[in-house]
Design a protein around this motif. Structure first.
Motif, PDB file in Angstrom:
ATOM      1  N   TRP A 258      39.210  38.526  53.236  1.00 15.33           N
ATOM      2  CA  TRP A 258      40.474  38.127  53.864  1.00 15.33           C
ATOM      3  C   TRP A 258      41.492  37.695  52.813  1.00 15.33           C
ATOM      4  CZ3 TRP A 258      43.338  38.863  57.792  1.00 15.33           C
ATOM      5  CH2 TRP A 258      44.358  37.966  58.147  1.00 15.33           C
ATOM      6  N   ASP A 259      41.056  36.934  51.808  1.00 15.99           N
ATOM      7  CA  ASP A 259      41.958  36.503  50.737  1.00 15.99           C
ATOM      8  C   ASP A 259      42.516  37.704  49.971  1.00 15.99           C
ATOM      9  OD1 ASP A 259      41.612  33.864  51.375  1.00 15.99           O
ATOM     10  OD2 ASP A 259      40.045  33.506  49.880  1.00 15.99           O
ATOM     11  N   ARG A 260      41.678  38.697  49.749  1.00 19.70           N
ATOM     12  CA  ARG A 260      42.137  39.872  49.013  1.00 19.70           C
ATOM     13  C   ARG A 260      43.105  40.712  49.842  1.00 19.70           C
ATOM     14  NH1 ARG A 260      39.830  41.002  44.261  1.00 19.70           N
ATOM     15  NH2 ARG A 260      38.110  39.648  43.613  1.00 19.70           N
ATOM     16  N   ILE A 261      42.860  40.774  51.153  1.00 17.07           N
ATOM     17  CA  ILE A 261      43.801  41.491  52.028  1.00 17.07           C
ATOM     18  C   ILE A 261      45.164  40.801  52.027  1.00 17.07           C
ATOM     19  CG2 ILE A 261      44.288  42.076  54.446  1.00 17.07           C
ATOM     20  CD1 ILE A 261      41.288  42.507  54.825  1.00 17.07           C
ATOM     21  N   LYS A 262      45.161  39.475  52.124  1.00 16.16           N
ATOM     22  CA  LYS A 262      46.426  38.735  52.081  1.00 16.16           C
ATOM     23  C   LYS A 262      47.130  38.927  50.745  1.00 16.16           C
ATOM     24  CE  LYS A 262      44.909  34.632  53.119  1.00 16.16           C
ATOM     25  NZ  LYS A 262      44.941  33.174  53.411  1.00 16.16           N
ATOM     26  N   HIS A 263      46.356  38.931  49.670  1.00 17.01           N
ATOM     27  CA  HIS A 263      46.939  39.098  48.340  1.00 17.01           C
ATOM     28  C   HIS A 263      47.612  40.467  48.215  1.00 17.01           C
ATOM     29  CE1 HIS A 263      47.281  38.378  44.013  1.00 17.01           C
ATOM     30  NE2 HIS A 263      46.861  39.628  43.825  1.00 17.01           N
TER      31      HIS A 263
ATOM     32  N   MET B 250      44.502  36.581  41.373  1.00 18.76           N
ATOM     33  CA  MET B 250      43.344  37.092  42.091  1.00 18.76           C
ATOM     34  C   MET B 250      42.546  37.973  41.142  1.00 18.76           C
ATOM     35  SD  MET B 250      41.485  37.352  44.855  1.00 18.76           S
ATOM     36  CE  MET B 250      42.555  36.679  46.133  1.00 18.76           C
ATOM     37  N   PRO B 251      41.285  37.630  40.846  1.00 20.58           N
ATOM     38  CA  PRO B 251      40.487  38.449  39.926  1.00 20.58           C
ATOM     39  C   PRO B 251      40.375  39.892  40.419  1.00 20.58           C
ATOM     40  CG  PRO B 251      39.388  36.364  40.398  1.00 20.58           C
ATOM     41  CD  PRO B 251      40.537  36.466  41.350  1.00 20.58           C
ATOM     42  N   MET B 252      40.402  40.828  39.516  1.00 18.85           N
ATOM     43  CA  MET B 252      40.277  42.236  39.878  1.00 18.85           C
ATOM     44  C   MET B 252      38.887  42.525  40.455  1.00 18.85           C
ATOM     45  SD  MET B 252      43.104  43.836  39.353  1.00 18.85           S
ATOM     46  CE  MET B 252      42.520  45.525  39.337  1.00 18.85           C
ATOM     47  N   GLN B 253      37.891  41.880  39.896  1.00 15.42           N
ATOM     48  CA  GLN B 253      36.522  42.146  40.311  1.00 15.42           C
ATOM     49  C   GLN B 253      36.093  41.194  41.425  1.00 15.42           C
ATOM     50  OE1 GLN B 253      33.099  41.203  37.625  1.00 15.42           O
ATOM     51  NE2 GLN B 253      32.740  43.413  37.688  1.00 15.42           N
ATOM     52  N   TRP B 254      35.427  41.735  42.420  1.00 10.88           N
ATOM     53  CA  TRP B 254      34.887  40.903  43.492  1.00 10.88           C
ATOM     54  C   TRP B 254      33.774  40.023  42.928  1.00 10.88           C
ATOM     55  CZ3 TRP B 254      35.386  41.644  49.158  1.00 10.88           C
ATOM     56  CH2 TRP B 254      36.463  42.466  49.490  1.00 10.88           C
ATOM     57  N   SER B 255      33.495  38.931  43.615  1.00  5.23           N
ATOM     58  CA  SER B 255      32.414  38.043  43.181  1.00  5.23           C
ATOM     59  C   SER B 255      31.077  38.775  43.259  1.00  5.23           C
ATOM     60  CB  SER B 255      32.366  36.793  44.069  1.00  5.23           C
ATOM     61  OG  SER B 255      31.982  37.127  45.388  1.00  5.23           O
ATOM     62  N   LEU B 256      30.120  38.324  42.481  1.00  3.35           N
ATOM     63  CA  LEU B 256      28.807  38.962  42.458  1.00  3.35           C
ATOM     64  C   LEU B 256      28.143  38.902  43.827  1.00  3.35           C
ATOM     65  CD1 LEU B 256      26.540  40.316  40.868  1.00  3.35           C
ATOM     66  CD2 LEU B 256      25.709  38.034  40.246  1.00  3.35           C
ATOM     67  N   ASN B 257      28.274  37.774  44.506  1.00  2.00           N
ATOM     68  CA  ASN B 257      27.677  37.631  45.830  1.00  2.00           C
ATOM     69  C   ASN B 257      28.233  38.670  46.806  1.00  2.00           C
ATOM     70  OD1 ASN B 257      26.186  35.979  47.982  1.00  2.00           O
ATOM     71  ND2 ASN B 257      28.271  35.903  48.746  1.00  2.00           N
ATOM     72  N   SER B 258      29.549  38.840  46.822  1.00  2.00           N
ATOM     73  CA  SER B 258      30.163  39.803  47.738  1.00  2.00           C
ATOM     74  C   SER B 258      29.757  41.229  47.390  1.00  2.00           C
ATOM     75  CB  SER B 258      31.690  39.672  47.691  1.00  2.00           C
ATOM     76  OG  SER B 258      32.099  38.410  48.179  1.00  2.00           O
TER      77      SER B 258
END
Length: 451
Positions: free
Chosen positions: A207-212, A225-233
Motif C-alpha cells: 500500500w505504501d508503494r502504491i501511494k508513493h 522509498m527504497p527501490m527494493q522491497w523488504s526481504l520479508n515481502s
C-alpha cells in the motif's frame, strides 16, 4: 508480563468467553444447550480462525450463534495479526512497546512507530478488504440466488469475515461445494483468503508503494522509498505465487478426471476449483469439492501445503512461508558448503536460523504425538488422521470426516492442537527472539558424527 505470556492469556480469555456464549441455549437453533466439549471446540476453532467443526454450522446454530462465531473470528483474526505485528516490531527494534506490553528490559527497542497508529492501520486494512469482499458476495447472493435483503447482508458479511480472516467457517452444510460452478462466489472468496494470508507487513508495504507511485505520477513531493522491497515481502510474495501455481497444477492433474470432484465441471471451472483447492489448504479451509472424495495422493499434497501455511503476521496457519524458505536456504547453503545463509542480497542472522529450526521441530513433534495417539485409540486410516491433525495444528479447517465423528476427549485434544498451533508459533517466536542468556564461559568444542 512477558509478551508471549500476554498473547496466550489474551487468547485463552477470548476462548473462555466464546465457550460460555456458545454453551447458552439462545444461540442454538433448537433452544437446547450445547455440550461443553462442542462449545469449547467451536469457540477455539473460531478464535484461532481454523474452521474445523464438530457441529453443522448451518443447522445447529441460529442467527445469534452465527454472529457470535463471526465476532470470535474477527477478534481472533485481528488479535493474531495485531499481536504478531506488534511483537515483530518489538523484536526488530523498530518500536518501543515497553509500557504497553510490559516487555521488561528484554526489549531493547527504541521509539519509531506509533503503536496506536499501527493498530489503527491494521483495523483500516482489515475492514477495507472485508468490505470489498462483502460487496461482491452481497450483490451475488441478492441478484443470482434471490436471497432476501437480510439474508444477503448476513451471508455476505459472515463469509467476508470468515474468508479474509482465513477461518473457513461457512453457513452451508457442504461448505462452498454448492458454489463450485459459480466463479463470482469462488474467485472473491479465494482472492480474499489469499490477501489475508500475506500478512499485514506485506500488505502495508504494498500500500505504501502504491501511494508513493501515485504521488510521483501527480508530481507531488514524496519521501524516500527504497527501490527494493523488504526481504520479508519478497519471500512471502514470490513463495506464495510459487505455492499457488504448483498446488493448482498438482490438484488439477490428480483430480481433473475424478468423477466425484472436478470430473463433471467444464475446463474453466476445473481451473478455478483447482486454484481454490490450492489456496485453501494454506489458509482458509473452505472447500468447493468433497474432500473425502479426493484421491489420497491429493491429500498428501494438501498435507504439505497445510504444514507450510501462509505469511507471518497473518491469519494463515502452518509453520509460515518465511520459516519454510529459511529452512530451504539453510539446506541449500550447507550443500554448497558456504558459511553464511544468504537470501538474495541479504544475510540471515544465526538466531533466525535457530528459531526456524525450533518452530518446525516443535510443530512436527506436536503433530506426530497427536497422530500416534489417534492411531492407537481410533479406527481411522492413517492418511485421514494425518490430514485432520495437520489441519488442526496448522489451523486450516479442512477435514476428511474424522473431526465430525470424534469422541469428546478427542474434541478437547483437537482444541488444544488448534490453540497451540495458532498461538504457539507467535509466542514461541517472541520468546526465542527476546530471550538472551549471556554465558561467561564456553565448553570445549567437539564434533559428533552427523549422517
Amino acid at each position: 508480563m512477558h509478551p508471549s505470556r500476554l498473547v496466550v492469556l489474551a487468547f485463552l480469555g477470548v476462548v473462555a468467553i466464546g465457550t460460555a456464549l456458545l454453551s447458552m441455549p439462545f444461540v442454538v437453533a433448537d433452544g437446547k444447550p450445547t455440550s461443553f466439549s462442542d462449545a469449547l471446540f467451536t469457540a477455539t476453532s473460531a478464535v484461532t480462525v481454523t474452521g474445523l467443526a464438530t457441529l453443522d454450522t448451518q443447522t445447529h446454530w441460529n442467527v445469534y450463534g452465527h454472529w457470535v462465531i463471526a465476532l470470535l473470528i474477527q477478534i481472533g483474526g485481528f488479535g493474531i495479526v495485531g499481536f504478531a505485528t506488534l511483537l515483530g516490531y518489538l523484536i526488530d527494534g523498530r518500536v518501543s512497546v515497553h509500557n504497553r506490553l510490559s516487555a521488561t528490559t528484554e526489549a531493547s527497542a527504541a521509539g519509531g512507530v506509533d503503536v496506536k497508529r499501527l493498530i489503527l492501520s491494521i483495523v483500516k486494512m482489515t475492514l477495507f478488504f472485508e468490505l470489498l469482499l462483502f460487496v461482491f458476495l452481497f450483490v451475488r447472493f441478492m441478484v443470482e440466488y434471490d436471497y432476501s435483503l437480510t439474508k444477503s447482508l448476513g451471508h455476505g458479511a459472515f463469509h467476508a469475515i470468515s474468508a479474509f480472516n482465513n477461518a473457513g467457517f461457512a453457513l452451508y452444510s457442504d461448505s462452498l461445494m454448492s458454489f463450485a460452478r459459480d466463479g463470482w462466489i469462488i474467485v472473491p472468496i479465494f482472492v480474499g483468503a489469499f490477501m489475508g494470508s500475506l500478512g499485514f507487513p506485506v500488505l502495508s508495504e504494498a500500500w505504501d508503494r502504491i501511494k508513493h507511485k501515485t504521488r510521483l505520477l501527480f508530481g507531488r513531493n514524496v519521501g524516500f522509498m527504497p527501490m527494493q522491497w523488504s526481504l520479508n515481502s519478497r519471500i512471502i510474495l514470490w513463495s506464495s505465487l510459487v505455492l499457488v501455481v504448483l498446488g493448482t497444477v498438482y490438484v488439477g492433474l490428480l483430480e481433473w478426471n475424478n468423477p466425484k470432484t472436478l470430473g463433471p465441471l467444464d475446463p474453466l471451472n476445473k481451473l478455478l476449483d483447482s486454484i481454490f483447492a490450492a489456496i485453501m489448504p494454506r489458509t482458509a479451509g473452505f472447500n468447493a469439492q468433497d474432500i473425502t472424495a479426493m484421491h489420497p495422493s491429493t491429500w498428501l499434497g494438501m498435507d504439505l501445503l497445510m504444514f507450510i501455511g501462509g505469511g507471518s503476521a497473518s491469519t494463515a496457519g502452518g509453520i509460515k512461508i518465511g520459516t519454510a524458505v529459511v529452512l530451504a536456504y539453510i539446506v541449500f547453503t550447507e550443500i554448497r558448503g558456504e558459511t553464511a545463509v544468504n537470501i538474495g542480497n541479504r544475510r540471515l542472522p544465526r538466531s533466525i536460523q535457530r528459531q526456524a529450526l525450533t518452530i518446525v521441530g516443535l510443530t512436527a513433534t506436536l503433530a506426530a504425538v497427536a497422530i500416534l495417539i489417534l492411531r492407537w485409540t481410533t479406527q481411522y486410516s492413517l492418511d485421514k488422521i494425518i490430514f485432520d491433525v495437520l489441519s488442526a495444528v496448522c489451523t486450516v479447517g479442512l477435514s476428511t470426516g474424522v473431526t465430525m465423528d470424534m469422541p469428546d476427549w478427542s474434541e478437547v485434544m483437537f482444541s488444544i492442537l488448534m490453540f497451540v498451533g495458532r498461538v504457539g508459533p507467535v509466542s514461541m517466536a517472541t520468546a526465542l527472539a527476546l530471550r538472551k542468556i549471556k554465558r561467561h564461559f564456553e565448553y570445549p568444542r567437539e564434533r559428533p558424527l552427523i549422517g
